[in-house]
Design an enzyme around this catalytic site. Structure first.
Site, short mmCIF file in Angstrom:
data_model
loop_
_atom_site.label_atom_id
_atom_site.label_comp_id
_atom_site.label_asym_id
_atom_site.label_seq_id
_atom_site.Cartn_x
_atom_site.Cartn_y
_atom_site.Cartn_z
N ARG B 166 1.03 -1.30 -0.14
CA ARG B 166 -0.07 0.15 0.10
C ARG B 166 0.99 1.12 0.18
NH1 ARG B 166 -2.63 -0.14 6.12
NH2 ARG B 166 -1.89 1.88 6.70
N GLU B 274 -8.19 -1.87 4.83
CA GLU B 274 -7.28 -3.13 4.21
C GLU B 274 -8.21 -4.58 4.22
OE1 GLU B 274 -4.29 -3.81 3.74
OE2 GLU B 274 -3.10 -2.21 4.33
#
Ligand code: ZN
EC number: 4.1.1.-
Lengths: 79, 475
Positions: B166, B274
């Protein structure tokens, strides 16, 4: 460009800077908090752009930011 | 059929009815993310989404949910779109055996068409960036294939890593970056930071559909993702040399971002919703300075929505998590039949196995926890018999309900390693792990009353085929 917002919705810091402005003039700006780096587009819903509507569970304080752990930790320098 | 870039795959998705073009004007937030979120809430075989009319932008092209259904995942592998999940996983495992397939270097990469360098780098001018979830700290690049090299062995092609991490955009030329400690790039960064050096990095966006699959796949440290992409595509992966770092990057990328992870620096990052279905963040993470951006004319910005499963992320990392675990287990235990590691990137795993002798299934469960991926995942393992399909959840539930004597078949091991993002870990990075042995005990394990199982009748398979023919003929 429109006037910059006066405070960060997330941490209430009052130094906000401009990151980007809409290719179509005057539609939106992307702005950023100078302390917690929260980044938002000025036309996002109030729950993402206004301090009084920002969810408590995502708010940050100066202490939260100072005490945030490093991931991954910086390793010791090799001699 | 091997796709060399994202665009050619989007064309196929469109021809197959698996791409929906949304031409009405939408808001960058919350519409783009909400639409992609909704693809997981409208049943099977949702299409990819393409947006080109986004408020305030003049020239945005955004693709989402490209891998976000079993139909799209099948097409990504060049299979018919109606291929059942279990067959997709089996075909994936079969192609794996062709590894390694050497990549093919090409010089005419289309991302050489446009460049920004140094002071002129402005990611916002190249990418129509936007927020995914309410609590996200900013705008993210979450489907990039990120290339780094081992600073102690920079010429080793196998140790050059391609992974998905990420990445938060925190400035016109700055990014915050999350290297999960179990992943290869964290080892590269540690070696560079121990020497006080920056770590060069190349971030590639908008790749061919197999590149996205291998970038999210748990592979050994010295195995090349490009050589795996070649095996899965059935054709060498096309690569090109990135101009600033000299790294090998996909030939067909829409955008190639190059720079360095600045040594020994951390800045506040996140949170970010997430794949665990929970946010994580508010921690200090490494920072990237971008020195060069190369991009195709009219780049397509590909993004992936993730949040409460199922989302595109679950399709993308489902089969590519099952197959490495299957291969690693079978290398030592050929009795292992199939592995379903499709839940939260393998935090929970279902394994079907034959039993060598009493107690064997529990050993297979423990081995799953000690595979490279298992060290950070595999917090729960369910073992089922060789004739139970681990992808058929009603069969798995039957095995659990009929075969498990909890006192002896549930084993909990305290304080094992798990990735920090695991929401149930305590403290972060530490979790107990559980084996549920739902296999039939075999000698010398003589527990239970399993001597007279009711199996399908010998004629049933024939009748199943006959019924299907009759139903089809009825039209
Ligand atoms: Zn702030």
């Amino acid at each position: 460009m429109n006037p910059l917002p006066v405070e960060c919705p997330r941490c209430a810091f009052e130094e906000i800077s401009l990151l980007a402005t809409s290719p179509v003039p005057g539609v939106w700006d992307v702005v950023q908090c100078g302390r917690c780096l929260y980044t938002w587009r000025t036309i996002e819903p109030a729950r993402r752009t206004r301090r009084d509507a920002y969810p408590d569970s995502f708010k940050l304080t100066a202490e939260d930011i100072e005490n945030a752990i490093e991931v991954p930790a910086v390793p010791p320098l090799l001699k | 059929m091997a796709y060399d870039d994202l665009r050619s795959f989007l064309d196929t998705l469109e021809k197959e009815g698996q791409l929906l073009r949304i031409t009405d004007e939408v808001l960058p937030e919350p519409d783009l993310a909400a639409a992609a979120n909704a693809t997981g809430r409208i049943g099977e075989n949702a299409p990819a989404l393409h947006f080109d009319n986004v408020k305030g932008f003049t020239d945005a092209r955004i693709a989402m949910n490209v891998h976000g259904s079993w139909a799209n995942h099948a097409l990504a592998l060049g299979l018919p779109k109606n291929t059942p999940v279990k067959e997709q996983v089996e075909e994936f495992a079969r192609r794996w055996d062709a590894f390694p397939v050497a990549p093919e270097r090409r010089e005419d990469a289309p991302w050489r068409e446009n460049t920004q360098e140094g002071e002129d780098v402005d990611l916002f001018s190249v990418l129509p960036l936007f927020r995914l979830n309410d609590g996200d700290g900013g705008f993210y690049l979450d489907k990039a294939a990120v290339v780094s090299r081992d600073p102690e062995d920079p010429d080793d092609f196998g140790k050059q890593n391609v992974g998905t991490y990420r990445i938060q955009v925190i400035g016109t030329n700055r990014l915050a970056f999350q290297p999960v400690p179990m992943h290869d790039v964290a080892q590269h960064l540690r070696k560079a930071e121990e020497k006080g050096e920056d770590l060069p990095i190349a971030i590639t966006l908008g790749n061919d559909p197999v590149m996205a699959i291998v970038a999210g796949m748990p592979m050994a440290y010295d195995q090349s993702e490009y050589e795996m992409a070649g095996a899965l595509r059935g054709a060498p992966a096309p690569i090109a040399t990135a101009p600033l770092t000299g790294f090998d990057v996909p030939w067909g990328s829409e955008v190639v971002i190059e720079g360095v992870i600045e040594s020994r620096k951390r800045q506040i990052e996140g949170p970010f919703g997430e794949f665990t279905g929970h946010y994580s963040g508010g921690r200090r993470m490494p920072v990237i300075r971008v020195d060069r951006v190369s991009y195709r004319t009219n780049p397509v910005f590909e993004s992936l929505y993730l949040g409460m499963p199922w989302t595109e992320c679950d399709y993308l990392v489902g089969p590519n998590t099952c197959v490495p675990l299957l291969k690693q287990l079978r290398a030592e235990f050929p009795e292992v039949q199939a592995v379903n590691a499709m839940y939260t990137h393998g935090l929970m795993v279902i394994i079907s196995t034959a039993k060598r002798y009493g107690g064997f299934a529990k050993a297979v469960g423990m081995r799953a926890m000690t595979t490279p991926h298992g060290l950070g995942y595999v917090a729960q393992v369910i073992l089922v018999d060789e004739d139970v399909d681990p992808f058929n959840l009603p069969q798995v539930m039957w095995a659990m309900s009929a075969k498990v004597n909890p006192k002896d078949d549930v084993v909990v091991i305290p304080n094992l390693s798990v990735l920090e993002l695991a929401p149930a870990a305590q403290p972060a990075g530490i979790s107990s792990k559980m084996i549920i042995d739902a296999t039939t005990p075999v000698a010398p394990d003589v527990r239970g009353n399993f001597s007279t199982p009711a199996k399908d009748l010998p004629e049933t398979a024939e009748w199943a085929a006959r019924l299907q023919r009759l139903i089809a003929a009825r039209g």
